[in-house]
Structure formats: C-alpha cells, structure tokens
Design an enzyme around this catalytic site. Structure first.
Site, PDB file in Angstrom:
ATOM      1  CG  HIS A  19      -1.990  -0.947   1.463  1.00  0.00           C
ATOM      2  ND1 HIS A  19      -2.126  -1.926   2.394  1.00  0.00           N
ATOM      3  CD2 HIS A  19      -3.022  -1.333   0.438  1.00  0.00           C
ATOM      4  CE1 HIS A  19      -3.242  -2.706   2.116  1.00  0.00           C
ATOM      5  NE2 HIS A  19      -3.686  -2.313   1.012  1.00  0.00           N
ATOM      6  CE  LYS A  43     -14.459  -6.230   3.844  1.00  0.00           C
ATOM      7  NZ  LYS A  43     -13.463  -5.694   3.115  1.00  0.00           N
ATOM      8  NE  ARG A  92      -2.291  -7.638  -4.428  1.00  0.00           N
ATOM      9  CZ  ARG A  92      -3.054  -8.075  -3.621  1.00  0.00           C
ATOM     10  NH1 ARG A  92      -2.588  -8.213  -2.084  1.00  0.00           N
ATOM     11  NH2 ARG A  92      -4.120  -8.411  -3.541  1.00  0.00           N
ATOM     12  CB  SER A 130      -4.379  -6.177   4.326  1.00  0.00           C
ATOM     13  OG  SER A 130      -4.169  -5.178   3.843  1.00  0.00           O
TER      14      SER A 130
HETATM   15  O1  PNS Z   1      -8.852  -2.834  -0.227  1.00  0.00           O
HETATM   16  P1  PNS Z   1     -10.025  -3.359  -0.436  1.00  0.00           P
HETATM   17  O2  PNS Z   1     -10.906  -4.003   0.470  1.00  0.00           O
HETATM   18  O3  PNS Z   1      -9.772  -4.159  -1.880  1.00  0.00           O
HETATM   19  O4  PNS Z   1     -11.071  -2.188  -1.146  1.00  0.00           O
HETATM   20  C1  PNS Z   1     -12.141  -2.232  -1.578  1.00  0.00           C
HETATM   21  C2  PNS Z   1     -13.007  -1.261  -1.935  1.00  0.00           C
HETATM   22  C3  PNS Z   1     -13.136  -0.473  -0.587  1.00  0.00           C
HETATM   23  C4  PNS Z   1     -12.140   0.010  -2.680  1.00  0.00           C
HETATM   24  C5  PNS Z   1     -14.320  -1.306  -2.472  1.00  0.00           C
HETATM   25  O5  PNS Z   1     -15.039  -2.316  -1.810  1.00  0.00           O
HETATM   26  C6  PNS Z   1     -15.283  -0.231  -2.488  1.00  0.00           C
HETATM   27  O6  PNS Z   1     -15.163   0.702  -3.219  1.00  0.00           O
HETATM   28  N1  PNS Z   1     -16.281  -0.122  -1.641  1.00  0.00           N
HETATM   29  C7  PNS Z   1     -17.353   0.775  -1.325  1.00  0.00           C
HETATM   30  C8  PNS Z   1     -18.861   0.506  -1.973  1.00  0.00           C
HETATM   31  C9  PNS Z   1     -18.980   0.572  -3.519  1.00  0.00           C
HETATM   32  O7  PNS Z   1     -18.642   1.891  -3.859  1.00  0.00           O
HETATM   33  N2  PNS Z   1     -18.988  -0.403  -4.162  1.00  0.00           N
HETATM   34  C10 PNS Z   1     -19.007  -0.370  -5.514  1.00  0.00           C
HETATM   35  C11 PNS Z   1     -17.823  -0.873  -6.145  1.00  0.00           C
HETATM   36  S1  PNS Z   1     -17.962  -1.922  -7.644  1.00  0.00           S
END
Ligand code: PNS
Length: 192
Positions: A19, A43, A92, A130
C-alpha cells in the site's frame, strides 16, 4: 503531474508495504492523493478505522500532497463529493485483475467521468496482502518486511498472546536444547 484530486480507496486492514509503495508512486503523479478508508460496519476488522487512519497518517506524514480520510456508501459518491477525477488502485498479479476490472467497470457505469488508474507496486510486494499479513501475524509468524515498522508494532500489541505463545515455544525449544547440552556434559564428566 496530473492536476486535481485522486482517491486511493481501500480497507487497509492493516496498511502494508505494498500500500505504502503505491501511495508513494501515486503521490508522484497526482497533484493531491486522498487515501480513503472504507468504514464498513459489516466486516469485523482487525484494526478500527481510527487505528488504520492513525497508522496511515504516520506513514504518509512526509508526503505533503497525501491526506487520509474515511468514507462509507458508494465510493463514486464519495469521490464526487471531493471533486476527485481519478481512482487509484493497485494490481499486484493477474489474479487481482478480474476483480479490479469488474469494480472499475461498475464504477464507470455509476460515474462515467471518474477514471480508474491502475498502478503496480514493486514486484517484491507482489504477494503481500493485508489478509495474508493478518493470517501470518495471528499465528504468531514474522511480518517484518511486509508491513512498515509502526504497523508491525501495532500488530504485536494487538496480538500479544499469539506472539507470547510463539516466544514461549521458542524459549521452550531453546531451554530444552540447553538442558540436553547440560545432560550430555554431565554424562561426559561421569565417563571421564
Ligand atoms: O482494499 P479493498 O478491500 O480491496 O477495497 C475495496 C473497496 C473499499 C475499494 C471497495 O469495496 C469499495 O469501493 N467499496 C465501497 C462501496 C462501493 O462503492 N461499491 C461498488 C464498487 S464496484
């Protein structure tokens, strides 16, 4: 340098060296980069949002154009509220691609003016996530080199019992080795 605001959204539970590597790369190409932590009550995270914000704040203290924020609900709505023009995400390995592509296309459907930009972290972090860091740390394993030192320390504090157990196992083994050595010495003395 790209003018305007980009957001780097994620869970960051906990922030890893991957990150941080991406944040540093992003900070070089975007005028302003907002690292946005998702507040997701569904979560059960290892670190609270406040703890994650604090760690990220410490880690990015020397990057003037980076700030830390939190959001919930739709990411595109949050991005719009900041007038952000780009979403930064890391890829990645090819295994990330499918999920990231789906997410990018869904976000584009929701907000066509927002562009997703993918960047690759250094290849030495290509296996770091993570989730795996949490798994290794929870089992008392070493996470040195995978996460920044402040995060390593926080994991240690949070998972103290697991680390204590591992330390106890190590000192058990070392203690037994010591005992064996002393026994052997005694036997040699007797024989002589
Ligand atoms: O680090 P992560 O868990 O891969 O991040 C995922 C994240 C937070 C970027 C994604 O889950 C997100 O944007 N969630 C917010 C809800 C949303 O907008 N969902 C539609 C995205 S397709």
């Amino acid at each position: 340098m790209h003018k305007g605001i980009a957001i780097y959204p994620g869970s960051f539970d906990p922030p890893t060296n991957g990150h941080l590597d991406l944040i540093e790369r992003g900070a070089k190409i975007f005028e302003e980069l907002v690292v946005a932590i998702l507040r997701n009550s569904e979560k059960s995270p290892m670190f609270s949002v406040a703890e994650r914000s604090e760690m990220l704040r410490q880690l990015t203290a020397d990057l003037d154009n980076v700030r830390i924020d939190t959001f919930d609900g739709l990411m595109v709505e949050y991005a719009k509220s900041l007038d952000a023009t780009c979403i930064l995400r890391g890829i990645r390995a090819i295994s990330d691609y499918e999920y990231e592509l789906q997410m990018a296309l869904m976000n584009r459907k929701l907000e066509p003016t927002l562009e997703t930009v993918f960047m690759m972290p250094a290849d030495k972090y290509s296996y770091v996530s993570s989730r795996l860091v949490r798994e290794v740390a929870q089992a008392g394993g070493p996470v040195k080199g995978l996460v920044p030192e402040v995060v390593e320390q926080k994991l240690r504090e949070k998972l103290d019992p697991a680390y204590k157990l591992r330390d106890a196992r190590v000192s058990d083994v070392l203690g037994k080795r010591d005992l064996d050595k002393r026994e052997k010495k005694k036997k040699r003395k007797k024989k002589a």
